[in-house]
Design an enzyme around this catalytic site. Structure first.
Site, PDB file in Angstrom:
ATOM      1  N   ASN A  38       0.819  -1.209   0.000  1.00 29.49           N
ATOM      2  CA  ASN A  38       0.000   0.000   0.000  1.00 29.49           C
ATOM      3  C   ASN A  38       0.852   1.257   0.000  1.00 29.49           C
ATOM      4  O   ASN A  38       0.684   2.155  -0.842  1.00 29.49           O
ATOM      5  CB  ASN A  38      -0.941   0.005   1.208  1.00 29.49           C
ATOM      6  CG  ASN A  38      -1.971  -1.103   1.148  1.00 29.49           C
ATOM      7  OD1 ASN A  38      -2.047  -1.837   0.161  1.00 29.49           O
ATOM      8  ND2 ASN A  38      -2.756  -1.243   2.198  1.00 29.49           N
ATOM      9  N   HIS A  74     -17.362  36.393 -29.184  1.00 30.50           N
ATOM     10  CA  HIS A  74     -18.456  35.682 -29.864  1.00 30.50           C
ATOM     11  C   HIS A  74     -18.065  35.314 -31.302  1.00 30.50           C
ATOM     12  O   HIS A  74     -18.926  35.154 -32.160  1.00 30.50           O
ATOM     13  CB  HIS A  74     -19.738  36.513 -29.881  1.00 30.50           C
ATOM     14  CG  HIS A  74     -20.157  37.013 -28.535  1.00 30.50           C
ATOM     15  ND1 HIS A  74     -20.912  36.275 -27.654  1.00 30.50           N
ATOM     16  CD2 HIS A  74     -19.904  38.200 -27.902  1.00 30.50           C
ATOM     17  CE1 HIS A  74     -21.115  36.970 -26.561  1.00 30.50           C
ATOM     18  NE2 HIS A  74     -20.515  38.138 -26.670  1.00 30.50           N
ATOM     19  N   SER A  93      -5.875  15.167 -48.651  1.00 29.92           N
ATOM     20  CA  SER A  93      -7.100  14.398 -48.833  1.00 29.92           C
ATOM     21  C   SER A  93      -6.836  13.251 -49.790  1.00 29.92           C
ATOM     22  O   SER A  93      -6.068  13.385 -50.755  1.00 29.92           O
ATOM     23  CB  SER A  93      -8.209  15.302 -49.400  1.00 29.92           C
ATOM     24  OG  SER A  93      -9.283  14.532 -49.900  1.00 29.92           O
ATOM     25  N   LYS A 126      -6.434  19.813 -51.143  1.00 31.85           N
ATOM     26  CA  LYS A 126      -6.652  19.986 -49.704  1.00 31.85           C
ATOM     27  C   LYS A 126      -5.353  19.975 -48.903  1.00 31.85           C
ATOM     28  O   LYS A 126      -4.436  19.211 -49.162  1.00 31.85           O
ATOM     29  CB  LYS A 126      -7.566  18.884 -49.161  1.00 31.85           C
ATOM     30  CG  LYS A 126      -9.000  18.946 -49.622  1.00 31.85           C
ATOM     31  CD  LYS A 126      -9.751  20.135 -49.046  1.00 31.85           C
ATOM     32  CE  LYS A 126      -9.934  20.037 -47.540  1.00 31.85           C
ATOM     33  NZ  LYS A 126     -10.742  18.886 -47.124  1.00 31.85           N
ATOM     34  N   GLU A 162      -6.436  19.390 -35.179  1.00 33.98           N
ATOM     35  CA  GLU A 162      -7.717  18.756 -34.919  1.00 33.98           C
ATOM     36  C   GLU A 162      -7.579  17.622 -33.900  1.00 33.98           C
ATOM     37  O   GLU A 162      -8.455  17.422 -33.047  1.00 33.98           O
ATOM     38  CB  GLU A 162      -8.315  18.236 -36.226  1.00 33.98           C
ATOM     39  CG  GLU A 162      -8.785  19.358 -37.143  1.00 33.98           C
ATOM     40  CD  GLU A 162      -9.241  18.866 -38.504  1.00 33.98           C
ATOM     41  OE1 GLU A 162      -9.799  19.678 -39.250  1.00 33.98           O
ATOM     42  OE2 GLU A 162      -9.031  17.674 -38.820  1.00 33.98           O
TER      43      GLU A 162
END
Length: 459
Positions: free
Chosen positions: A111, A157, A278, A284, A291
């Site tokens: 422990n 915002h 891609s 792309k 991400e």
């Protein structure tokens, strides 16, 4: 059953399915180095108080060093029947030095041994994460030189709000990551308390010196209650929370740069080495690393929940449930460390798209607040000034023009206090230059904070 550390009172062999279910060697083997470090300190303490001889201590310490080398080189065999890394190392020690090895566990339970290992490991993790956070701060601060002439729109915002120096953005992340470092430093205070010698839950009747073993392991204090030692995993929950907040800040940064990298923003160019393509669209360039940093932030956040739910129903003191605590610790640490290792390189290699930013800088009435504050300086009440500027913005929108395009007569018609010095305020760069409060995004305040961070980080 003698092969088991606890097998003396058992008459049957452990079911193989139970051994597979209860093992933790598949994930706690990474504690080997700190387990050996803690055991060597424990052996030296036992020798100091006369529970083992100096020769026995030397045999234990040297053999543990040999075992550690074998584990590090991948030469050590792991087996489910030995449950965890602690029993693997103790078993190997006993096989090599016999009864001398059996003396190592004197005045110690698994422990307090496990808790000691976890605290040593977490202490090292804190030090490494702190270093990676500092590297990221340095990367942001060093961008300030390259981008010092650039002005960016600030957003609330996700709408254009006010103009700021580009360096103001970079130093904002330094502040966030510095709070992360402060939290880790505070967490370290509770991590760096020695549980060694607390035994199973009640301590020991043997004349040990817990302060000496704590000193050997460079703990700054010694835990004061053996019951608490066996049950305490607060420091792991706290560390996981620190990792979750670091991950949240990284995700915020990644999300912003993902947006900035898009054609719609066009603010930033990422290095090819940190983007992908891609399989079907040849044009792309995808910000996959950013991400994944954003996506991986979910894991440390979930790890906090795992460890809190694990602990919430446990009675005093140790319960086998706590074997699962390491999964949250390791996952949170590994995930955040991996993200941080890539983040600094991305910050260093990215380029702001100056022409694109400059072409759109005057969009969105970034100077509206500066105009309102100009009116306040001329004696106009704030709320009145707010209304005046709002009407002027509406006028500009109807004409598809900017505030700076309005004539002095038109401006004075809205507010007679306006004078021809108004044009020193209008326009995004002028509005940025007018910012003067401590910590603001204007020229002088940003220079001040840039100097602060260079000194703080030793640059």
């Amino acid at each position: 059953m003698a092969a088991k550390a606890w097998g003396g009172r058992f008459q049957q062999q452990t079911d193989a399915r139970v051994e597979a279910f209860t093992e933790s060697i598949s994930f706690d083997s990474r504690l080997a180095a700190v387990d050996i470090q803690g055991s060597q300190a424990h052996a030296r303490m036992l020798a100091k108080v006369g529970l083992i001889t100096d020769d026995e201590c030397q045999q234990i310490v040297e053999t543990l060093t040999q075992i550690g080398g074998e584990i590090k080189r991948g030469e050590f065999e792991f087996r489910f029947d030995l449950e965890d890394i602690h029993m693997h190392i103790e078993s190997a020690l006993t096989e090599r030095v016999g009864d001398v090895g059996r003396k190592l566990h004197t005045a110690r339970s698994r422990n307090d041994q496990v808790s000691t290992d976890l605290k040593l490991y977490t202490r090292e993790a804190i030090q490494r994460i702190d270093g990676l956070l500092k590297d990221l701060q340095v990367a942001f601060v060093e961008r300030c030189e390259k981008d010092q002439a650039l002005v960016l729109p600030g957003f609330t915002h996700l709408q254009r709000a006010q103009p700021v120096k580009a360096a103001h953005y970079w130093l904002a992340y330094c502040e966030k990551f510095d709070r992360d470092r402060q939290r880790l430093a505070d967490c370290l205070k509770r991590v760096n308390v020695s549980p060694l010698g607390g035994a199973a839950l009640a301590g020991t009747s043997l004349p040990i010196d817990r302060h000496y073993s704590a000193e050997l392991l460079e703990f700054t204090d010694v835990a004061r209650n053996s019951l608490d030692i066996s049950s305490d995993r607060d420091y792991l929950a706290e560390f996981c929370f620190c990792m979750a907040l670091v991950a949240t800040h990284l995700s915020n940064w990644a999300e912003e740069w993902i947006a900035w990298f898009s054609t719609e923003f066009g603010f930033i160019k990422l290095p090819d080495a940190f983007t992908t393509g891609s399989s079907i669209m040849p044009q792309k360039r995808n910000p996959d690393v950013l991400e994944l940093i954003r996506g991986k932030s979910a894991r440390p956040i979930a790890d906090v929940q795992q460890i809190l739910v694990l602990l919430k129903g446990l009675p005093m003191a140790y319960n086998r449930d706590m074997q699962e605590d390491k999964l949250a610790l390791f996952d949170a640490y590994d995930t955040v460390a991996a993200c941080l290792e890539l983040a600094a390189a991305m910050v260093e290699g990215a380029e702001l798209q100056q022409d694109t930013i400059a072409a759109k800088l005057e969009d969105g009435f970034l100077d509206a607040t500066a105009l309102m504050e100009y009116l306040i300086k001329k004696g106009t009440p704030m709320r009145t000034g707010h209304g005046i500027v709002g009407k002027l913005v509406a006028l500009c929108e109807s004409r598809s023009c900017r505030l700076v395009d309005l004539s002095l007569e038109e401006l004075q018609e809205a507010c007679p206090q306006i004078e021809d010095d108004i044009y020193q305020v209008l326009g995004a760069r002028n509005a940025m230059a007018a910012l003067c409060s401590f910590g603001s995004g204007g020229e002088a305040p940003v220079q001040e904070q840039w100097g602060y961070w260079k000194e703080k980080l030793g640059l």
